[in-house]
Design a protein around this motif. Sequence first.
Motif, PDB file in Angstrom:
ATOM      1  N   GLU A  35      88.608  -5.201  14.356  1.00 47.55           N
ATOM      2  CA  GLU A  35      88.223  -4.234  13.319  1.00 47.55           C
ATOM      3  C   GLU A  35      89.025  -4.399  12.038  1.00 47.55           C
ATOM      4  OE1 GLU A  35      90.633  -1.832  16.400  1.00 47.55           O
ATOM      5  OE2 GLU A  35      89.277  -3.537  16.391  1.00 47.55           O
ATOM      6  N   GLU A  36      90.121  -5.150  12.108  1.00 42.97           N
ATOM      7  CA  GLU A  36      90.937  -5.414  10.918  1.00 42.97           C
ATOM      8  C   GLU A  36      90.471  -6.664  10.166  1.00 42.97           C
ATOM      9  OE1 GLU A  36      93.207  -3.229  10.009  1.00 42.97           O
ATOM     10  OE2 GLU A  36      92.910  -2.063  11.850  1.00 42.97           O
ATOM     11  N   VAL A  37      89.553  -7.415  10.762  1.00 39.37           N
ATOM     12  CA  VAL A  37      89.065  -8.668  10.183  1.00 39.37           C
ATOM     13  C   VAL A  37      87.796  -8.373   9.393  1.00 39.37           C
ATOM     14  CG1 VAL A  37      88.147 -10.957  10.773  1.00 39.37           C
ATOM     15  CG2 VAL A  37      90.046  -9.987  12.085  1.00 39.37           C
ATOM     16  N   PRO A  38      87.629  -8.966   8.200  1.00 34.05           N
ATOM     17  CA  PRO A  38      86.379  -8.780   7.452  1.00 34.05           C
ATOM     18  C   PRO A  38      85.167  -9.184   8.296  1.00 34.05           C
ATOM     19  CG  PRO A  38      88.004  -9.906   6.096  1.00 34.05           C
ATOM     20  CD  PRO A  38      88.582  -9.817   7.485  1.00 34.05           C
TER      21      PRO A  38
ATOM     22  N   ALA B 271      82.937 -13.347  13.854  1.00 38.39           N
ATOM     23  CA  ALA B 271      82.338 -14.321  14.776  1.00 38.39           C
ATOM     24  C   ALA B 271      83.161 -15.602  14.792  1.00 38.39           C
ATOM     25  CB  ALA B 271      80.895 -14.613  14.381  1.00 38.39           C
ATOM     26  N   TRP B 272      83.663 -15.998  13.635  1.00 36.00           N
ATOM     27  CA  TRP B 272      84.503 -17.198  13.563  1.00 36.00           C
ATOM     28  C   TRP B 272      85.771 -17.019  14.390  1.00 36.00           C
ATOM     29  CZ3 TRP B 272      89.483 -17.877  11.868  1.00 36.00           C
ATOM     30  CH2 TRP B 272      89.908 -19.195  11.727  1.00 36.00           C
ATOM     31  N   LEU B 273      86.404 -15.828  14.310  1.00 39.83           N
ATOM     32  CA  LEU B 273      87.630 -15.564  15.061  1.00 39.83           C
ATOM     33  C   LEU B 273      87.367 -15.577  16.565  1.00 39.83           C
ATOM     34  CD1 LEU B 273      90.626 -14.855  15.107  1.00 39.83           C
ATOM     35  CD2 LEU B 273      89.975 -12.450  14.866  1.00 39.83           C
ATOM     36  N   VAL B 274      86.273 -14.969  17.008  1.00 42.44           N
ATOM     37  CA  VAL B 274      85.930 -14.984  18.434  1.00 42.44           C
ATOM     38  C   VAL B 274      85.695 -16.413  18.897  1.00 42.44           C
ATOM     39  CG1 VAL B 274      84.177 -14.319  20.124  1.00 42.44           C
ATOM     40  CG2 VAL B 274      85.067 -12.624  18.531  1.00 42.44           C
ATOM     41  N   ALA B 275      84.988 -17.211  18.098  1.00 43.22           N
ATOM     42  CA  ALA B 275      84.743 -18.613  18.464  1.00 43.22           C
ATOM     43  C   ALA B 275      86.056 -19.395  18.550  1.00 43.22           C
ATOM     44  CB  ALA B 275      83.794 -19.262  17.461  1.00 43.22           C
ATOM     45  N   ALA B 276      87.008 -19.123  17.657  1.00 48.12           N
ATOM     46  CA  ALA B 276      88.314 -19.791  17.702  1.00 48.12           C
ATOM     47  C   ALA B 276      89.062 -19.414  18.979  1.00 48.12           C
ATOM     48  CB  ALA B 276      89.141 -19.440  16.470  1.00 48.12           C
ATOM     49  N   CYS B 277      88.941 -18.169  19.404  1.00 44.77           N
ATOM     50  CA  CYS B 277      89.575 -17.739  20.662  1.00 44.77           C
ATOM     51  C   CYS B 277      88.920 -18.430  21.852  1.00 44.77           C
ATOM     52  CB  CYS B 277      89.466 -16.226  20.829  1.00 44.77           C
ATOM     53  SG  CYS B 277      90.517 -15.297  19.708  1.00 44.77           S
TER      54      CYS B 277
ATOM     55  N   PRO C  94      93.965 -19.328  13.926  1.00 39.07           N
ATOM     56  CA  PRO C  94      94.516 -20.345  14.807  1.00 39.07           C
ATOM     57  C   PRO C  94      95.409 -21.370  14.111  1.00 39.07           C
ATOM     58  CG  PRO C  94      92.289 -20.983  14.237  1.00 39.07           C
ATOM     59  CD  PRO C  94      92.577 -19.671  13.518  1.00 39.07           C
ATOM     60  N   GLU C  95      95.457 -21.334  12.769  1.00 40.29           N
ATOM     61  CA  GLU C  95      96.123 -22.421  12.040  1.00 40.29           C
ATOM     62  C   GLU C  95      97.618 -22.535  12.306  1.00 40.29           C
ATOM     63  OE1 GLU C  95      95.260 -19.017   9.158  1.00 40.29           O
ATOM     64  OE2 GLU C  95      94.067 -20.206  10.527  1.00 40.29           O
TER      65      GLU C  95
ATOM     66  N   GLY D  82      80.518 -20.718  20.959  1.00 39.10           N
ATOM     67  CA  GLY D  82      80.402 -19.602  20.044  1.00 39.10           C
ATOM     68  C   GLY D  82      80.216 -18.329  20.833  1.00 39.10           C
ATOM     69  N   PRO D  83      80.207 -17.182  20.171  1.00 38.87           N
ATOM     70  CA  PRO D  83      80.083 -15.923  20.887  1.00 38.87           C
ATOM     71  C   PRO D  83      78.773 -15.792  21.657  1.00 38.87           C
ATOM     72  CG  PRO D  83      80.392 -15.554  18.519  1.00 38.87           C
ATOM     73  CD  PRO D  83      80.416 -17.012  18.764  1.00 38.87           C
ATOM     74  N   ASP D  84      77.736 -16.550  21.271  1.00 39.10           N
ATOM     75  CA  ASP D  84      76.473 -16.459  21.987  1.00 39.10           C
ATOM     76  C   ASP D  84      76.490 -17.232  23.301  1.00 39.10           C
ATOM     77  OD1 ASP D  84      76.749 -18.772  20.520  1.00 39.10           O
ATOM     78  OD2 ASP D  84      74.591 -19.031  20.232  1.00 39.10           O
TER      79      ASP D  84
END
Length: 195
Positions: free
Chosen positions: A122-125, A130-136, A103-104, A190-192
């Motif tokens: 699948e390209e993200v470590p 989880a961090w990327l989903v939370a940012a979305c 997101p930066e 968060g994703p949860d």
Amino acid sequence: MEPHPSTSGMLVRPRPVTSRYGGPGDTPAKRRAVRQERRLRAYRIAQAVPHIPHGSRVLDVGCGDGELFRWLGSRLGLGIGIDPTLPGSIVGARYRLSRGWFPEDLPDMGNFDVVTMLAVLEEVPVEGRAWLVAACLRRLAPGGRLIFTAPPEVADQLRMSVATRLEVGPEDLFVCLVDGPSTPGPSTLGPDRVR
């Protein structure tokens, strides 16, 4: 490549054979793989489009060349895409694509009705998914939708089993209806928190 005489007698230098599927040095196997990837990408988009409401503000993370926005056409309210592989900014009739990392590098554009990530997770470590989903999720308006494709094991790691799950080739399409932030400011979703 040596010049050769044309029918009019002029010397002509042949142009290298290139196409959207590859260049002059590509092997048939590589060209087939590129065609297969394009078909799979089109299939993912075709499955995602019906879940994007008419007139939506859409953020496409990992937008590639903006094909999702072209598929949406007049159904799109506003499209913002971000991808680190873009050569530069691209502006279409209803969308804008920017080179950068999410997101930066995404300017503050407010919240979106839909955030999509097609073949990105699948390209993200593993530790960053989880961090990327939370940012979305933080970029979603109240009642917004997160739409992503990922292999089943990736989604299982994110505890996204409550999402609507549709079969999409070797991956699955997940449509998550999310209660976005109701007040301005940072969100702790968060994703949860997906319902």
